[in-house]
Design an enzyme around this catalytic site. Sequence first.
Site, PDB file in Angstrom:
ATOM      1  N   GLN A 105       0.849  -1.192   0.000  1.00 38.03           N
ATOM      2  CA  GLN A 105       0.000   0.000   0.000  1.00 38.03           C
ATOM      3  C   GLN A 105       0.884   1.240   0.000  1.00 38.03           C
ATOM      4  O   GLN A 105       1.778   1.367   0.838  1.00 38.03           O
ATOM      5  CB  GLN A 105      -0.882  -0.003   1.247  1.00 38.03           C
ATOM      6  CG  GLN A 105      -1.881   1.129   1.259  1.00 38.03           C
ATOM      7  CD  GLN A 105      -2.718   1.149   2.521  1.00 38.03           C
ATOM      8  OE1 GLN A 105      -2.186   1.215   3.619  1.00 38.03           O
ATOM      9  NE2 GLN A 105      -4.033   1.096   2.371  1.00 38.03           N
ATOM     10  N   TYR A 175      -5.942   9.950   5.387  1.00 34.27           N
ATOM     11  CA  TYR A 175      -4.611  10.305   4.884  1.00 34.27           C
ATOM     12  C   TYR A 175      -4.777  11.309   3.727  1.00 34.27           C
ATOM     13  O   TYR A 175      -5.899  11.713   3.406  1.00 34.27           O
ATOM     14  CB  TYR A 175      -3.819   9.049   4.498  1.00 34.27           C
ATOM     15  CG  TYR A 175      -3.499   8.203   5.710  1.00 34.27           C
ATOM     16  CD1 TYR A 175      -2.688   8.714   6.730  1.00 34.27           C
ATOM     17  CD2 TYR A 175      -4.026   6.931   5.876  1.00 34.27           C
ATOM     18  CE1 TYR A 175      -2.409   7.969   7.865  1.00 34.27           C
ATOM     19  CE2 TYR A 175      -3.746   6.181   7.017  1.00 34.27           C
ATOM     20  CZ  TYR A 175      -2.942   6.705   8.005  1.00 34.27           C
ATOM     21  OH  TYR A 175      -2.667   5.982   9.138  1.00 34.27           O
ATOM     22  N   ARG A 223      -7.822   1.872  -2.060  1.00 32.36           N
ATOM     23  CA  ARG A 223      -8.568   1.712  -0.801  1.00 32.36           C
ATOM     24  C   ARG A 223      -9.304   3.010  -0.492  1.00 32.36           C
ATOM     25  O   ARG A 223      -8.717   4.093  -0.536  1.00 32.36           O
ATOM     26  CB  ARG A 223      -7.610   1.362   0.339  1.00 32.36           C
ATOM     27  CG  ARG A 223      -8.361   0.920   1.574  1.00 32.36           C
ATOM     28  CD  ARG A 223      -7.492   0.150   2.547  1.00 32.36           C
ATOM     29  NE  ARG A 223      -8.250  -1.013   3.011  1.00 32.36           N
ATOM     30  CZ  ARG A 223      -8.126  -1.551   4.209  1.00 32.36           C
ATOM     31  NH1 ARG A 223      -7.234  -1.112   5.055  1.00 32.36           N
ATOM     32  NH2 ARG A 223      -8.868  -2.581   4.564  1.00 32.36           N
ATOM     33  N   GLY A 319      -7.595  -8.445   8.586  1.00 27.84           N
ATOM     34  CA  GLY A 319      -6.457  -7.771   9.177  1.00 27.84           C
ATOM     35  C   GLY A 319      -6.104  -8.444  10.484  1.00 27.84           C
ATOM     36  O   GLY A 319      -5.310  -9.397  10.552  1.00 27.84           O
ATOM     37  N   CYS A 343      -9.452 -13.526  16.484  1.00 30.75           N
ATOM     38  CA  CYS A 343      -9.202 -12.202  17.058  1.00 30.75           C
ATOM     39  C   CYS A 343     -10.454 -11.757  17.802  1.00 30.75           C
ATOM     40  O   CYS A 343     -11.563 -11.940  17.315  1.00 30.75           O
ATOM     41  CB  CYS A 343      -8.887 -11.238  15.923  1.00 30.75           C
ATOM     42  SG  CYS A 343      -9.116  -9.514  16.344  1.00 30.75           S
ATOM     43  N   CYS A 346     -10.106  -6.665  20.478  1.00 29.36           N
ATOM     44  CA  CYS A 346      -9.879  -5.874  21.698  1.00 29.36           C
ATOM     45  C   CYS A 346      -9.089  -4.612  21.381  1.00 29.36           C
ATOM     46  O   CYS A 346      -9.123  -3.641  22.129  1.00 29.36           O
ATOM     47  CB  CYS A 346      -9.130  -6.715  22.722  1.00 29.36           C
ATOM     48  SG  CYS A 346      -7.447  -7.150  22.195  1.00 29.36           S
ATOM     49  N   CYS A 363      -0.180  -9.061  20.272  1.00 28.98           N
ATOM     50  CA  CYS A 363      -1.565  -9.543  20.188  1.00 28.98           C
ATOM     51  C   CYS A 363      -1.992 -10.182  21.500  1.00 28.98           C
ATOM     52  O   CYS A 363      -1.262 -10.990  22.074  1.00 28.98           O
ATOM     53  CB  CYS A 363      -1.690 -10.550  19.050  1.00 28.98           C
ATOM     54  SG  CYS A 363      -3.341 -11.246  18.925  1.00 28.98           S
ATOM     55  N   LYS A 431     -19.777  -7.624  24.706  1.00 32.08           N
ATOM     56  CA  LYS A 431     -18.430  -8.190  24.890  1.00 32.08           C
ATOM     57  C   LYS A 431     -18.374  -9.658  24.483  1.00 32.08           C
ATOM     58  O   LYS A 431     -17.426 -10.367  24.815  1.00 32.08           O
ATOM     59  CB  LYS A 431     -17.992  -8.064  26.355  1.00 32.08           C
ATOM     60  CG  LYS A 431     -17.953  -6.650  26.867  1.00 32.08           C
ATOM     61  CD  LYS A 431     -16.769  -5.888  26.334  1.00 32.08           C
ATOM     62  CE  LYS A 431     -17.158  -4.455  26.114  1.00 32.08           C
ATOM     63  NZ  LYS A 431     -16.220  -3.647  25.426  1.00 32.08           N
TER      64      LYS A 431
HETATM   65  C1  LIG Z   1      -2.561  -2.083  13.877  1.00 33.30           C
HETATM   66  C2  LIG Z   1      -3.355  -1.712  12.668  1.00 33.30           C
HETATM   67  C3  LIG Z   1      -2.736  -0.990  11.660  1.00 33.30           C
HETATM   68  C4  LIG Z   1      -3.447  -0.663  10.503  1.00 33.30           C
HETATM   69  N1  LIG Z   1      -2.798  -0.013   9.493  1.00 33.30           N
HETATM   70  C5  LIG Z   1      -3.431   0.187   8.310  1.00 33.30           C
HETATM   71  C6  LIG Z   1      -2.719   0.648   7.179  1.00 33.30           C
HETATM   72  O1  LIG Z   1      -1.496   0.787   7.192  1.00 33.30           O
HETATM   73  N2  LIG Z   1      -3.447   0.886   6.051  1.00 33.30           N
HETATM   74  C7  LIG Z   1      -4.780   0.645   5.959  1.00 33.30           C
HETATM   75  O2  LIG Z   1      -5.383   0.870   4.914  1.00 33.30           O
HETATM   76  N3  LIG Z   1      -5.460   0.128   7.003  1.00 33.30           N
HETATM   77  C8  LIG Z   1      -4.824  -0.126   8.164  1.00 33.30           C
HETATM   78  N4  LIG Z   1      -5.505  -0.744   9.193  1.00 33.30           N
HETATM   79  C9  LIG Z   1      -6.884  -1.206   8.974  1.00 33.30           C
HETATM   80  C10 LIG Z   1      -6.906  -2.699   8.566  1.00 33.30           C
HETATM   81  O3  LIG Z   1      -6.271  -2.895   7.329  1.00 33.30           O
HETATM   82  C11 LIG Z   1      -8.324  -3.282   8.485  1.00 33.30           C
HETATM   83  O4  LIG Z   1      -9.011  -2.666   7.441  1.00 33.30           O
HETATM   84  C12 LIG Z   1      -9.124  -3.133   9.774  1.00 33.30           C
HETATM   85  O5  LIG Z   1      -8.336  -3.556  10.862  1.00 33.30           O
HETATM   86  C13 LIG Z   1     -10.435  -3.919   9.753  1.00 33.30           C
HETATM   87  O6  LIG Z   1     -10.272  -5.250   9.381  1.00 33.30           O
HETATM   88  P1  LIG Z   1     -10.145  -6.455  10.470  1.00 33.30           P
HETATM   89  O7  LIG Z   1     -11.364  -6.428  11.324  1.00 33.30           O
HETATM   90  O8  LIG Z   1     -10.029  -7.687   9.651  1.00 33.30           O
HETATM   91  O9  LIG Z   1      -8.924  -6.150  11.278  1.00 33.30           O
HETATM   92  C14 LIG Z   1      -4.798  -1.049  10.363  1.00 33.30           C
HETATM   93  C15 LIG Z   1      -5.415  -1.774  11.383  1.00 33.30           C
HETATM   94  C16 LIG Z   1      -4.703  -2.120  12.523  1.00 33.30           C
HETATM   95  C17 LIG Z   1      -5.366  -2.956  13.572  1.00 33.30           C
HETATM   96  S1  SF4 Z   2      -4.588  -7.534  19.916  1.00 30.86           S
HETATM   97 FE1  SF4 Z   2      -6.774  -7.933  20.081  1.00 30.86          FE
HETATM   98  S2  SF4 Z   2      -7.644  -6.879  18.296  1.00 30.86           S
HETATM   99 FE2  SF4 Z   2      -5.479  -6.987  17.929  1.00 30.86          FE
HETATM  100  S3  SF4 Z   2      -5.258  -8.819  16.700  1.00 30.86           S
HETATM  101 FE3  SF4 Z   2      -4.933  -9.442  18.806  1.00 30.86          FE
HETATM  102  S4  SF4 Z   2      -6.941 -10.093  19.553  1.00 30.86           S
HETATM  103 FE4  SF4 Z   2      -7.253  -8.949  17.661  1.00 30.86          FE
END
Ligand SMILES: Cc1cc2nc3c(=O)[nH]c(=O)nc-3n(C[C@H](O)[C@H](O)[C@H](O)COP(=O)(O)O)c2cc1C
Ligand code: SF4
Length: 666
Positions: A105, A175, A223, A319, A343, A346, A363, A431
């Site tokens: 990205q 951004y 994105r 993610g 996951c 949290c 994590c 929760k």
């Molecule tokens: C620690 C962290 C860093 C992230 N950094 C980015 C990033 O660099 N670019 C981006 O587009 N989204 C970023 N995201 C968003 C994730 O790509 C993702 O869209 C979001 O966590 C939701 O998906 P999930 O529920 O599968 O985690 C970040 C998320 C987390 C938790």
């Molecule tokens: S710290 Fe929590 S939210 Fe992040 S990946 Fe691990 S379980 Fe998921």
Amino acid sequence: MRNKYPHIFEPLTIRRMTLKNRIMMTPMGTNYGDQNGEMTFVHIDYYEQRAKGGTGLLMVENASVFSPQGSNGTTQLRIDHDNYIPRLWYFTERMHKHGACVGIQINHAGASAVSARTGMQPVSASDIPSKAGGEIPRPLEKEEIYEIVKKYGEAAKRAQAAGFDCVEIHAGHSYLLSQFLSPTTNKRTDEFGGSAENRARFTKLVIEEVRKQVGPFFPIFVRISAEEFMEGGNTLEDTLDYLQYFQEEVDVFDVSAGLNGSIQYQIDANYLPDGWRSYMAKAVKEKYGKPCVTMGNIRDPKVAEEILEKGDADIIGMGRGLIADPAWVNKVEFNREDELRKCISCNVGCAGHRIGLNIPIRCTVNPAVNANDEYYKRKINKPCNVVVVGGGTAGLEAACTAAEVGCTTFLLEKKHELGGLSVQISKIPDKKRLADFPTYMINRASKLKNLFVFTDNDTTVEQVKGLKPDIIVNATGSNPTLPPITGLMDLVDKDDSNVATVIKMIERINDYPEDMKGKKVAVVGGGAVGLDVMEFFTERGCDVTIIEMLPMIGNGLDPITKCDTAAKMKKYNVRQMTNTALQEVCNDKFIVKTPEGNIENIDFDYGFVCLGMRANTPIINDLEEAFADTDVEIYNIGDSKRARRIIEGTEEGRDIIKVLEKHEFL
Ligand SMILES: Cc1cc2nc3c(=O)[nH]c(=O)nc-3n(C[C@H](O)[C@H](O)[C@H](O)COP(=O)(O)O)c2cc1C
Ligand code: SF4
């Protein structure tokens, strides 16, 4: 299981890239980079675990196209110089060996860059910060916009040279490009502001320049924050309109959501159901007919399959699900679904570390982030008995780890069920996702033949002695803190009392009516637990007051939970009393001292005391005394060492490996 989830395992070809399955690791900043922006070997190991785990496409975290101006965080990756190509090439080569495709990205942080790090005022569309309290940026001059467009093109070309299979332009999440797209941050009056077409112009130029640089065969992802969930921000309808200006050269729309001020919809809060935002991808796909990525709390393969089967999206973005379980895809593919370590959203170790604390991600449920993921391949070199007292998540992790490396392990739990506090907290409806962690742990424990679990067991020193331990793990958890405040001990958690701890509240959770309109609830303590109580009762219509001694509510919380609970307190008109000290507890009121020194009565129908937890160590002194003359180590972990969060307990549980090493069993 490929037959069970045929859509997840159906390959997808986009231009000259073929994904072996439909799971894409979404880009996530890690803070694993070197200070000069180079990818480190920590990075490479981390991504390689996910490639090995079967992920079809890894989209590497946002890399800067123009540093320091566009830099997003300490140790952010950079791709703004050819010097970065060799390490990136080494990286893509390593990932490809596992059959994964890789993209990166590319990003300019705009107003989200921080002058303390970059040494310059951040830039943006207008002089509007990208988040409340953020720095005021300088609006970009037109020539600068064209210069940045070129930077994106150069970055994409480098990605191609480094062996990436595709590139993703980040035009969401507050951004730079998103700051131009969103009416909340773009107040320009030139051709880059005003109408949707004008606000989309910068991104359109970037897309065209990237295509020019990478040629016709290289897939371009973009994105976007399809719903910004901000007052005055782009709605899905607005986004569907401006995408007309991008669609020609874009191959895949990566349909995300939320801005900095609505980050709980971008890095989804835990109560949001799996895949809740797939309607956005569906709408984009329907209008433009391009492949779309959807994401958001997707942990359950059935949900992923259903989204793909319905055609709402073509790729499932995961993610945090892949931080928690790097082998998610392999487990789903090869009939090990019951082993998924889901996951729990949290946001403590990932977003909390990366965004909140600016330190490398960890994590809560996966202590192998980011080291020692193959500990279980090691085996003890002589017999070793491990006795674990306490079957919460810390004790379970210690017991499972010890058993997995070959120790004869006994887990002794006082209660009827394993899982400790996390099982109790997960009974609060919002929760419930938390329950996935103890469920995983209990299942993992149940498969270990050399792990013997005793529940309903009031552990005695004699019993422990009888088990002939070489190592004892004390993991007896914590109890609510109850300071010596007049009236508190007489009332709290008593059968006919209105004053309770969260533990009692959970015991009574099914007794509270759904509609509690007009009822008054007062919560002493505005930390994580107090806010859980606030959420529960505001959603039932209660008038809630929070009393907090510190100057702020939600101190120490991760940024997602903080943003979410602040929005809820606003929505439900929660009275927030900070710098306010509890003086006395009565059955229908808390007597408090306000910052002005006034004594005030806070009346309630239900009063809760959420002043944190303190270590519970009923047996450790006796054990230490009984084993004082032996070599047996007593290893105290988790809340019984010091009440903290789940993440510390899990990590200390896994660190039994270090204790075994110290005593030369490993
Ligand atoms: C620690 C962290 C860093 C992230 N950094 C980015 C990033 O660099 N670019 C981006 O587009 N989204 C970023 N995201 C968003 C994730 O790509 C993702 O869209 C979001 O966590 C939701 O998906 P999930 O529920 O599968 O985690 C970040 C998320 C987390 C938790
Ligand atoms: S710290 Fe929590 S939210 Fe992040 S990946 Fe691990 S379980 Fe998921």
